[in-house]
Structures are given as structure tokens and as C-alpha cells.
Scaffold this motif. Structure first.
Motif, short mmCIF file in Angstrom:
data_model
loop_
_atom_site.label_atom_id
_atom_site.label_comp_id
_atom_site.label_asym_id
_atom_site.label_seq_id
_atom_site.Cartn_x
_atom_site.Cartn_y
_atom_site.Cartn_z
N ASP A 3 0.84 -1.19 0.00
CA ASP A 3 0.00 0.00 0.00
C ASP A 3 0.88 1.25 0.00
N VAL A 4 0.24 2.38 -0.29
CA VAL A 4 0.97 3.64 -0.37
C VAL A 4 1.50 4.02 1.02
N LEU A 5 2.79 4.36 1.09
CA LEU A 5 3.40 4.76 2.35
C LEU A 5 2.92 6.16 2.73
N PRO A 6 2.73 6.43 4.02
CA PRO A 6 2.23 7.74 4.45
C PRO A 6 3.32 8.79 4.37
N PRO A 7 2.95 10.08 4.35
CA PRO A 7 3.95 11.16 4.27
C PRO A 7 4.99 11.10 5.37
N ARG A 8 4.60 10.69 6.59
CA ARG A 8 5.56 10.70 7.70
C ARG A 8 6.73 9.74 7.46
N PHE A 9 6.56 8.75 6.61
CA PHE A 9 7.67 7.86 6.28
C PHE A 9 8.81 8.66 5.66
N PHE A 10 8.46 9.74 4.97
CA PHE A 10 9.44 10.60 4.32
C PHE A 10 9.87 11.76 5.22
N ILE A 33 4.45 6.26 -2.46
CA ILE A 33 4.44 7.04 -1.22
C ILE A 33 3.62 8.30 -1.43
N ASP A 34 2.89 8.69 -0.43
CA ASP A 34 2.03 9.87 -0.53
C ASP A 34 2.79 11.12 -0.09
N TYR A 35 3.86 11.43 -0.88
CA TYR A 35 4.61 12.64 -0.58
C TYR A 35 5.26 13.19 -1.83
N PRO A 37 1.92 15.16 -0.45
CA PRO A 37 0.57 14.60 -0.35
C PRO A 37 -0.25 14.84 -1.62
N GLY A 38 -0.80 13.77 -2.14
CA GLY A 38 -1.62 13.85 -3.34
C GLY A 38 -0.86 13.73 -4.63
N ALA A 39 0.47 13.67 -4.56
CA ALA A 39 1.28 13.57 -5.78
C ALA A 39 1.52 12.11 -6.14
N GLU A 40 1.87 11.88 -7.38
CA GLU A 40 2.35 10.56 -7.82
C GLU A 40 3.81 10.49 -7.41
N ALA A 41 4.14 9.59 -6.50
CA ALA A 41 5.50 9.56 -5.96
C ALA A 41 5.90 8.16 -5.56
N PHE A 42 7.22 7.92 -5.56
CA PHE A 42 7.76 6.59 -5.27
C PHE A 42 8.98 6.72 -4.36
N ALA A 43 9.10 5.77 -3.42
CA ALA A 43 10.25 5.68 -2.53
C ALA A 43 11.11 4.50 -2.96
N VAL A 44 12.38 4.75 -3.22
CA VAL A 44 13.31 3.72 -3.67
C VAL A 44 14.18 3.32 -2.48
#
Length: 426
Positions: A3-10, A33-35, A37-44
Motif C-alpha cells: 500500500d501507499v506509504l504515508p507522508p511521515r515515512f518521508f 508514497i504519498d509525498y 501529499p496527493g502527488a504521484e510519488a515513489f520511494a526507492v
């Protein structure tokens, strides 16, 4: 992919994020990841994938490639206006060239006696009895003094630079626009006057080199101010984090502290392990997918934010054996704390030198240095999504030994040699 990671993860990973990150990375090296917020984003999160991303020309660092609704906000950020940290080739090459000469290892080595003097002065000022904040009394003023002197800007104004750096290093998508604008205006006004004065009296310092570059058409005015800001922030905040994080790690692990006290020649190795285990930045700076790409088996569409986790890469068991073990003798140590590829940190030689001198001196001169609180009581600062540092480092100093005579300190043996990748980037 989970699932999409929350903003606080970042934005606020907390004091012990590595176990949770390991579980995520084991499931998939790339996560949505939701950061912002609301953007299309990915955490590597995987080391291999982060290295690949560092060298992928489809990942842009320029604000012009941001999705439209973010461009205006980013354009108001002085840090992101345009400097070597937020530019793609050929602009990146243009902006980096005049700075890289100033940070060649041979030139930086000449700063050793002055850095040693600053370190010893700060140690002399520490109280022998009672509790003190080593971050405020040592880790912050050391690199800020060094970079101010190297730039050639008034050292007495370092509280202003620290204040502006604190605000302007904030993520523009995370913090109040009015606060960022006020700090930007104050910074550009101050340095506008300083640059004008320096132009009348050019010297043998980095600020004069930058002014010459502006007058020769290398920089625009905004690029000049953005570059000065980057050098001040990267020159003090990341080094302060390394010193604070590293001292906390060593004081909370008596076995590793004992190894270093018995063999101070291992300090350069310890600096690398500190950078791997609890580096100065959790994430690499801005990257946007300028076209569709696939990374770690995950499709990333054009216009997506792509966040590269330096912290997660440093704890990847595919590269680092027993990564949750803090080992000052670890070798090899292929961490990514200074980046990789074209954007490898130009200031890495200066950061390493300060770490080597600072830790060697603290170990030698403060044999009773200890934490004044339990390790779990040390609070991590969430002032910027990129920064990884402490709110404070309460310590008891104890006995203080005298400084060595000038010229009495030789460089520790076993200093890390620059690898081929770094040699091409300095």
C-alpha cells in the motif's frame, strides 16, 4: 508493491526506522508514497535500485520538470532556484566546475592545521563539570566556522547563516511559504551587499571565485545566491549531523568506542560507518521522472517524484553484511551518504577531514566523555525531510586533556582512498 506509504515515512522517520524499512525493502525495493501529499510519488529503498536511479538521465533534478502545480512553489525556493544540486547536464556541469576546483582533496588537505585549531578551541571551551549540549557547543559551530572561513564570509554572522540555513533547507512542499520567503529575502539582501563589497576587493577565497564566475557569465545573480546557500547548508548542517549522530552512536556502544580509543587510526573507517549507519541525510534531494521508466520492477510514470532513500540503501543486506551491526572496522563500506555518479557530493573531502579531526580529538582529549541521558532519550530532529540529525546531544565532559603542540598531529593511518567514481567527481 505494498500500500501507499504515508507522508511521515518521508518527513519524520523517527529514531529507529531501519527495521520497518527493512521489511518494506524485502517485499519490494520500490514503493508508492504519498509525498508530497496527493502527488504521484515513489520511494526507492534498495541499494541496487538507488545506485541505478542516481545514474539514470530520465530522472531530472530541475524544477522545470516538476508537475505544473508544484513548479511555482519550487521556483520561490532559493535553494531550488538553480545550483549544482538542482540541475541536469549541461547546466550541472557549468555550475559545478568552478566549485569543484575549490574542493579538490589536495587543496582541502591544506586546511588540516586550521581545522585542528578550531576543534581544539571548541574542546577547550567545553565545561569539565556538569551537563552540556555537544551539538550546540561543538558539532554545529565547528563546520559552520570552517565553511564561513573557506567561503570568506564573516564568521561573526554565523548565527544568521545557521538560522537561514535551518529555514531554507526545509522542503518547500512541507513548510510555510511566508517563512521561506522572509528568510530568502533576508539572505539575498545580506549577500547582495556582501557580493557588491567583495567585487571591489576580490580575495583568495571561494566567495571571490563565485563573484568572478558571476562576472564572467558562469552564474546569474539568482544562481550565485542559490550556490552560496547550498554551500553554507551542505557545508555545515550535514557535517554537524555526522558529528552529532556519530558521537551518539559511539557513546551508546562502549565496545566500539573502546576499539577506537585503542586504535585511533581506525577513525577514518569509523567515519564511513557512521555515514552508512546513521548518515547526515535520510534521502537524496529532488528527482522527477522526466519520462516513463521502470525501476526495481515497478513502473514509474513521467512527472512522478522519485525519492531515493540513502538510509535504506545503507542498511541493505544485499550489499552490507549484517547491516544492523555498527562496526567501526567495516570494510568494504559501499555507502551512498555522499551520493553517487554525476551528483556525488563535491564537499565530501572537507566533510571527511572534519570528521576525522573531530573524532580523533574528542577521543584523545575527552577520555571520560559520556551521554548525560539514556540513548533512547536522545530526540531526532524532523526539521527537514532530507536532514537526519539530533535535536540535542546532552553529554558529561569530565576530564579534559591538553591539546597537542602545533604540528604534533599526523594524519591517522588507513585513511579511505578515493575510489574511481569519486575521483571523477571531485
Amino acid at each position: 508493491m505494498s500500500d501507499v506509504l504515508p507522508p511521515r515515512f518521508f518527513t519524520d522517520p523517527g529514531p529507529s526506522p531501519h527495521a520497518a524499512t527493512a521489511e518494506l525493502r524485502a517485499a519490494c525495493p520500490v514503493h508508492r508514497i504519498d509525498y508530497p501529499p496527493g502527488a504521484e510519488a515513489f520511494a526507492v529503498l534498495g541499494h541496487r535500485e538507488v545506485v541505478a536511479a542516481f545514474g539514470d538521465p530520465r530522472l531530472s533534478k530541475q524544477a522545470e520538470n516538476l508537475p505544473e502545480r508544484y513548479r511555482d512553489r519550487a521556483a520561490k525556493s532559493l535553494l531550488m532556484v538553480r545550483n549544482l544540486g538542482f540541475a541536469d547536464p549541461p547546466e550541472h556541469t557549468r555550475l559545478r566546475r568552478p566549485i569543484s576546483r575549490a574542493f579538490l582533496p589536495a587543496r582541502i588537505a591544506g586546511l588540516r592545521p586550521r581545522i585542528q585549531e578550531i576543534v581544539d578551541d571548541l574542546v577547550d571551551d567545553l565545561p569539565e563539570s556538569g551537563r552540556t549540549d555537544l551539538l550546540d557547543a561543538f558539532a554545529l559551530p565547528l563546520p559552520l566556522t570552517v565553511i564561513c572561513e573557506y567561503l570568506g564570509v564573516p564568521v561573526e554572522d554565523r548565527p544568521l547563516f545557521q538560522q537561514w540555513g535551518y529555514v531554507l533547507s526545509q522542503d518547500p512542499f512541507q513548510h510555510a511559504e511566508a517563512e521561506l520567503k522572509a528568510a530568502t529575502d533576508a539572505f539575498t539582501d545580506y549577500f547582495g551587499h556582501l557580493v557588491a563589497e567583495r567585487r571591489k576587493d576580490l580575495r583568495d577565497d571561494l566567495l571571490s571565485d563565485l563573484v568572478r564566475g558571476r562576472d564572467e557569465g558562469v552564474f546569474s545573480d539568482r544562481e550565485l545566491y542559490s550556490t552560496i546557500l547550498l554551500l553554507l547548508i551542505a557545508g555545515h548542517k550535514t557535517v554537524a549531523n555526522m558529528l552529532g549522530n556519530g558521537t551518539a552512536l559511539l557513546l551508546s556502544r562502549p565496545d566500539q568506542l573502546a576499539v577506537l580509543r585503542a586504535a585511533p587510526e581506525l577513525v577514518p573507517s569509523a567515519v564511513e560507518e557512521i555515514l552508512r549507519y546513521e548518515g547526515s541525510a535520510s534521502w537524496a534531494s529532488l528527482r522527477i521522472a522526466a519520462s516513463d521508466l521502470r525501476l526495481g520492477g515497478v513502473d514509474i510514470p513521467e512527472g512522478s517524484f522519485v525519492h531515493l532513500s540513502l538510509a535504506a540503501a545503507g542498511h541493505d543486506p544485499e550489499v552490507h553484511e549484517d547491516p544492523e551491526r555498527f562496526d567501526v572496522t567495516r570494510s568494504p563500506n559501499h555507502h551512498l551518504a555522499f551520493g553517487h555518479g554525476p551528483h556525488f557530493c563535491v564537499g565530501a573531502p572537507l566533510g571527511r577531514l572534519q570528521g576525522e579531526i573531530a573524532f580523533t580529538t574528542l577521543l584523545r582529549r575527552l577520555p571520560q566523555l559520556e551521554l548525560a541521558v539514556a540513548p533512547e532519550e536522545i530526540a531526532w530532529l524532523a526539521d527537514s525531510s532530507l536532514s537526519r540529525g539530533l535535536e540535542a546531544l546532552p553529554v558529561l565532559v569530565g576530564k579534559r586533556l591538553p591539546r597537542q603542540p602545533a604540528g604534533g598531529t599526523a594524519p591517522p593511518a588507513g585513511c579511505p582512498r578515493q575510489g574511481p567514481e569519486e575521483a571523477g567527481q571531485r
